[in-house]
Design a protein around this motif. Structure first.
Motif, mmCIF file in Angstrom:
data_model
loop_
_atom_site.group_PDB
_atom_site.id
_atom_site.type_symbol
_atom_site.label_atom_id
_atom_site.label_comp_id
_atom_site.label_asym_id
_atom_site.label_seq_id
_atom_site.Cartn_x
_atom_site.Cartn_y
_atom_site.Cartn_z
ATOM 1 N N MET A 33 -9.733 3.766 0.213
ATOM 2 C CA MET A 33 -8.746 2.694 0.055
ATOM 3 C C MET A 33 -8.337 2.142 1.417
ATOM 4 S SD MET A 33 -5.117 3.212 0.660
ATOM 5 C CE MET A 33 -3.739 2.102 0.627
ATOM 6 N N SER A 49 2.812 16.079 -3.743
ATOM 7 C CA SER A 49 3.867 15.757 -2.797
ATOM 8 C C SER A 49 3.316 15.669 -1.362
ATOM 9 C CB SER A 49 4.949 16.838 -2.905
ATOM 10 O OG SER A 49 5.959 16.619 -1.978
ATOM 11 N N PHE A 82 4.861 8.362 -5.819
ATOM 12 C CA PHE A 82 4.364 9.685 -6.229
ATOM 13 C C PHE A 82 5.036 10.798 -5.416
ATOM 14 C CE2 PHE A 82 0.842 7.095 -7.941
ATOM 15 C CZ PHE A 82 0.855 7.588 -9.238
ATOM 16 N N GLY A 83 5.336 10.490 -4.168
ATOM 17 C CA GLY A 83 6.039 11.476 -3.349
ATOM 18 C C GLY A 83 7.399 11.785 -3.918
ATOM 19 N N ALA A 137 1.030 12.551 -0.992
ATOM 20 C CA ALA A 137 1.824 11.319 -0.971
ATOM 21 C C ALA A 137 2.494 11.144 0.392
ATOM 22 C CB ALA A 137 2.870 11.354 -2.078
ATOM 23 N N ASP A 169 0.825 -1.220 0.000
ATOM 24 C CA ASP A 169 0.000 0.000 0.000
ATOM 25 C C ASP A 169 0.854 1.263 0.000
ATOM 26 O OD1 ASP A 169 -2.324 -1.416 0.020
ATOM 27 O OD2 ASP A 169 -2.846 -1.032 2.106
ATOM 28 N N ALA A 170 1.946 1.217 0.754
ATOM 29 C CA ALA A 170 2.740 2.437 0.935
ATOM 30 C C ALA A 170 3.599 2.767 -0.282
ATOM 31 C CB ALA A 170 3.627 2.291 2.167
ATOM 32 N N PRO A 226 3.186 2.914 -3.629
ATOM 33 C CA PRO A 226 2.753 3.925 -4.605
ATOM 34 C C PRO A 226 2.834 5.356 -4.051
ATOM 35 C CG PRO A 226 1.223 2.092 -4.585
ATOM 36 C CD PRO A 226 2.158 1.884 -3.436
ATOM 37 N N PHE A 227 2.564 5.510 -2.755
ATOM 38 C CA PHE A 227 2.669 6.852 -2.171
ATOM 39 C C PHE A 227 4.124 7.322 -2.168
ATOM 40 C CE2 PHE A 227 -1.270 5.233 -0.163
ATOM 41 C CZ PHE A 227 -2.140 6.179 -0.673
ATOM 42 N N LEU A 228 5.018 6.394 -1.837
ATOM 43 C CA LEU A 228 6.439 6.748 -1.906
ATOM 44 C C LEU A 228 6.810 7.121 -3.334
ATOM 45 C CD1 LEU A 228 8.313 4.155 0.357
ATOM 46 C CD2 LEU A 228 8.223 6.621 0.669
ATOM 47 N N ALA A 231 4.029 6.070 3.664
ATOM 48 C CA ALA A 231 4.900 5.454 4.662
ATOM 49 C C ALA A 231 5.312 6.426 5.758
ATOM 50 C CB ALA A 231 6.144 4.888 3.978
ATOM 51 N N VAL A 250 -0.286 5.190 6.374
ATOM 52 C CA VAL A 250 0.076 3.766 6.388
ATOM 53 C C VAL A 250 1.024 3.460 7.548
ATOM 54 C CG1 VAL A 250 0.957 1.831 5.054
ATOM 55 C CG2 VAL A 250 -0.282 3.637 3.884
#
Lengths: 383, 383
Positions: free
Chosen positions: B160, B228, A203-204, B231, A196-197, A199-201, B236, B240
C-alpha cells in the motif's frame, strides 16, 4: 415479514433473497441485501434469486425461520408510539462522539499532518455511523463506554473515504461540509497521507485495551470479531469495492442494471453502516442471532439511505437540499428513480423502512427506540 | 552491550537512549531508537538524551538491567559460526509468503481493482518484512502457520505504501520493481483505491480466526495485541508519520538535523520492520521481555537498512545499484553521509549491526539464526 422466506441466521450463505414476489415489484427483481461476509465471499457468490440460491447452496441448520418469528413489527413497535426525544438523543451522542474523536487524535508532531486529520475528522456532521454503533451496543445490552472505540473507528474510516473521494484524481471536490476539502485546506500529499493514516488510527483505537472499560466487559474475542467485521465491510469486499464499482459505472447511465446499482450502494453506502451497527452489537454482547438481525437492519437502512438520496435529487430544489439538485441527472448517474421510476422508488423506500423495523422485533423496545427512530430519520429526511 | 546503560524492559518509557558515550560518536548525539508505543506517545515525548529522559521520566521497576544481562553477543553467536543456508531459507520462506498472498487476494469482482492489488502485491521482491515476521515467530517458539496471517498483513501494508508513494502527487514514479507502477499499469483512481483497500485486507486477514491453525495456538488476546502493534507502527505514529516528515524535509538538505533524520527513518523505514518482528513474536508466544528485545533488534536493523542505503547511494555506480546512484545528492536529500561523513556513517552502521545481534542474546541460537543472518544481509547488501 411474510414476504421474506429466508432464515435470518442463514443469510451468510444465501447470496440474495428475491423479494420480487412483493406485490408492487412483481415486474422487477429486487434483491434483499446480500451478505458481505468476507472480503471476497460476496463477490464470489454473485447476485442470484433466493430460489436459485436455494438450489445451489446447502442451507445450514436454522435457529429460527424468520417466517415463524413472533413478529410484533406488523404493528408499530411500542417504542415508536412512545415519546422519544430523538433530536436530543442525537445531539447528546454526537457530542460524546466528537469529544472522543478530539481526544483520539491530539495535535502532535508532524503537526500539519495531524491538523489535516483533525480538520476533516472534527468538521461536524450528524455522526450517523458512530451513533448507530452506540445504539446497536445499547440494544445489545452494552453501555456507551464499550462501543465508543468502535464508534470512533467507523467515523475515522468514513472520514478517510471522504478525504480520498474529494481528491482531484477522484471526484475533485473543492468543498466538504461547507468548507474547503482537506486537499484544498492543506495540499494533496497531506490529504492523501491523512486519509491513509485514519484507518490505522481506527484499528489502533479499536484494538487498544486502554480504549475500553477496565472491568473486562469487552473481552479480546469480541474485539477480534469487531476488527474482522470492520476490515471486511470497509475494504475490498465493502466500501472500497463500492467506490470502484461506482467509478466504473459512471457515465453508463441506464446501461447500469439494477443488480449493479444495488452492488454499488450495498458496498459504497450500506457496508459501513453495517459495520457500525454490527461491531456495536458485537462489543455490546449481542448473540449471533441478534447480530444477524441487526446486520439486516443496517443493510436495509443503508439501501434506504441511497434510495432516499436519489429521490431527493429529483424532487427537491437546490435551495431545499443545500446542494446542487438534479446533479445525478446531469452527470448521467444511474439512480433508482432512473431505473424504476419515482413511484416505485418511493415504494421500495417504504418497503426497506418496514423491513428495517421488522429486524428490531424481539429487542427491548425501549432500548431499540434509537435504532427505530434512526431508520425513520433516514427515510424522512428532506435533504 | 556495555555502552547501553538503559534497561531493555524500560524502553517504553525512556524516549531515547543517548549512546553518545560510544567512542566513535563522542561529538555527535546518536539516539537509540525510541519506542513507538502508541500512535502518538512517541511524538508527545519528543527526542531527548537518555540523561535528560532519566531526569524527566520515572523509571518503572526493571526486570533486568541490560548491563547486567549475560551477553554472549560479545562473541559471535553460535549460530553465526555454524552453517546456515540463508539463501535457501529466504527462498523457501518467500515462496510460502507468495503463495499465502496469492490465496489471500483472489481475482474477483470488481476484477480490475483486484487485478491492481494483485499486480502490486505479487510483483516479487525479497519479502524481507514477512520473512522477519516468520523468523520472529520461530525464535519465540511459534510455527509458520501461526505467523503467516501477520506476515501477509505486513506485506500488504508495505505494498500500500509503495502504490501511494508512486502516485504523481507523491514521488511520481513510473516504475516499481522493473515494471510500470500501479497507476501506470492501471490508472490513478484504481491505484489510489487499491492502496486504500490493502490495509483493510491486512487487518481482516490478521483478525480472521480462519487464518489461524484450528488448535487455538494463537488466542484472541495475542491477535488483539498484534492488531494494535501493526496499527501503531504503520499509521500516524509510524510509517505514515515518517512519510510526512520525509516530505516536509525534502529540499531542506543539511538544514535537517540528525534528530529529524532519525525521526524520518525510524518511522518511515524502521516502524514497519518493527511491526513485522514484534507481531511475529506476539503470535509466536514471546514473553514481554523477549518482545522488547526483538523490538530493539528490529529498530536497529531498520535504521541500519537506511544508513546502508545512504552509503550505497554515494559509493556505488548506477550499474552496481540497478537504480540511479547519487540520487540523494542530486535531490538535496538529507542522508547520514551528508550529516556525519562517510566514515562515521560506516561506523554507525557497524554499531547498529552489533547492537541488533546483541538483542538476540538469550534466544535459542539455532532458532535465532535467521534473524541474525537477516541483520547481516541488511548490513552487507551491495545494492
Amino acid at each position: 415479514m411474510a414476504s421474506l422466506a429466508a432464515c435470518i441466521c442463514c443469510t451468510d450463505v444465501g447470496p440474495r433473497t428475491d423479494i420480487s414476489s412483493r406485490s408492487s415489484y412483481s415486474s422487477t427483481t429486487f434483491r434483499f441485501p446480500p451478505p458481505l461476509r468476507t472480503a471476497t465471499a460476496a463477490l464470489r457468490t454473485r447476485p442470484a434469486t433466493f430460489a436459485s440460491a436455494q438450489r445451489r447452496l446447502p442451507r445450514p441448520p436454522c435457529v429460527m425461520e424468520v417466517d415463524t418469528c413472533p413478529s410484533p413489527a406488523a404493528e408499530p413497535a411500542p417504542a415508536e408510539a412512545e415519546a422519544f426525544d430523538f433530536k436530543g438523543y442525537m445531539l447528546r451522542k454526537a457530542a460524546a462522539v466528537n469529544s472522543a474523536l478530539d481526544e483520539a487524535v491530539p495535535l502532535v508532531h508532524p503537526e500539519r499532518f495531524y491538523e489535516a486529520m483533525r480538520y476533516s475528522l472534527l468538521a461536524g456532521g450528524k455522526r450517523v455511523r458512530p451513533v448507530l454503533c452506540l445504539a446497536a451496543c445499547e440494544v445489545s445490552g452494552g453501555r456507551d463506554a464499550c462501543a465508543m472505540p468502535a464508534a470512533v473507528a467507523v467515523e475515522m474510516i468514513h472520514t478517510m473515504s471522504l478525504i480520498h473521494d474529494d481528491l482531484p484524481i477522484m471526484d475533485d471536490d473543492d468543498f466538504r461540509r461547507g468548507r474547503p476539502s482537506c486537499h484544498r485546506a492543506f495540499d494533496e500529499p497531506i490529504a492523501l497521507l491523512a486519509g491513509d493514516a485514519l484507518p490505522f488510527l481506527a484499528f489502533g483505537h479499536l484494538a487498544d485495551p486502554a480504549s475500553y472499560p477496565a472491568d473486562g466487559s469487552v473481552p479480546p474475542d469480541r474485539i477480534v470479531r469487531a476488527v474482522s467485521e470492520l476490515a471486511r465491510c470497509a475494504g475490498a469486499g465493502g466500501l472500497v469495492a463500492g467506490q470502484v464499482a461506482d467509478m466504473e459505472a459512471t457515465g453508463l447511465g441506464s446501461h447500469v442494471s439494477l443488480d449493479q446499482l444495488e452492488f454499488i450502494h450495498l458496498h459504497k453506502t450500506a457496508a459501513l453502516l453495517e459495520a457500525s451497527v454490527v461491531i456495536g452489537a458485537i462489543v455490546g454482547g449481542a448473540s449471533d442471532h441478534q447480530i444477524e438481525q441487526l446486520r439486516n437492519y443496517a443493510r436495509c437502512i443503508g439501501l434506504l439511505f441511497q434510495v432516499v438520496d436519489d429521490i431527493l435529487d429529483v424532487t427537491k430544489s437546490s435551495e431545499e437540499l443545500g446542494k446542487t439538485a438534479g446533479k445525478d441527472l446531469a452527470s448521467d448517474k444511474t439512480t433508482y428513480p432512473k431505473l424504476l421510476g419515482l413511484e416505485k422508488s418511493r415504494e421500495f423506500a417504504e418497503e426497506l423502512l418496514k423491513d428495517s423495523k421488522e429486524q428490531l422485533a424481539g429487542f427491548d423496545p425501549i432500548k431499540a427506540a434509537p435504532l427505530l427512530h434512526l431508520a425513520n430519520y433516514i427515510a424522512d429526511r428532506q435533504k
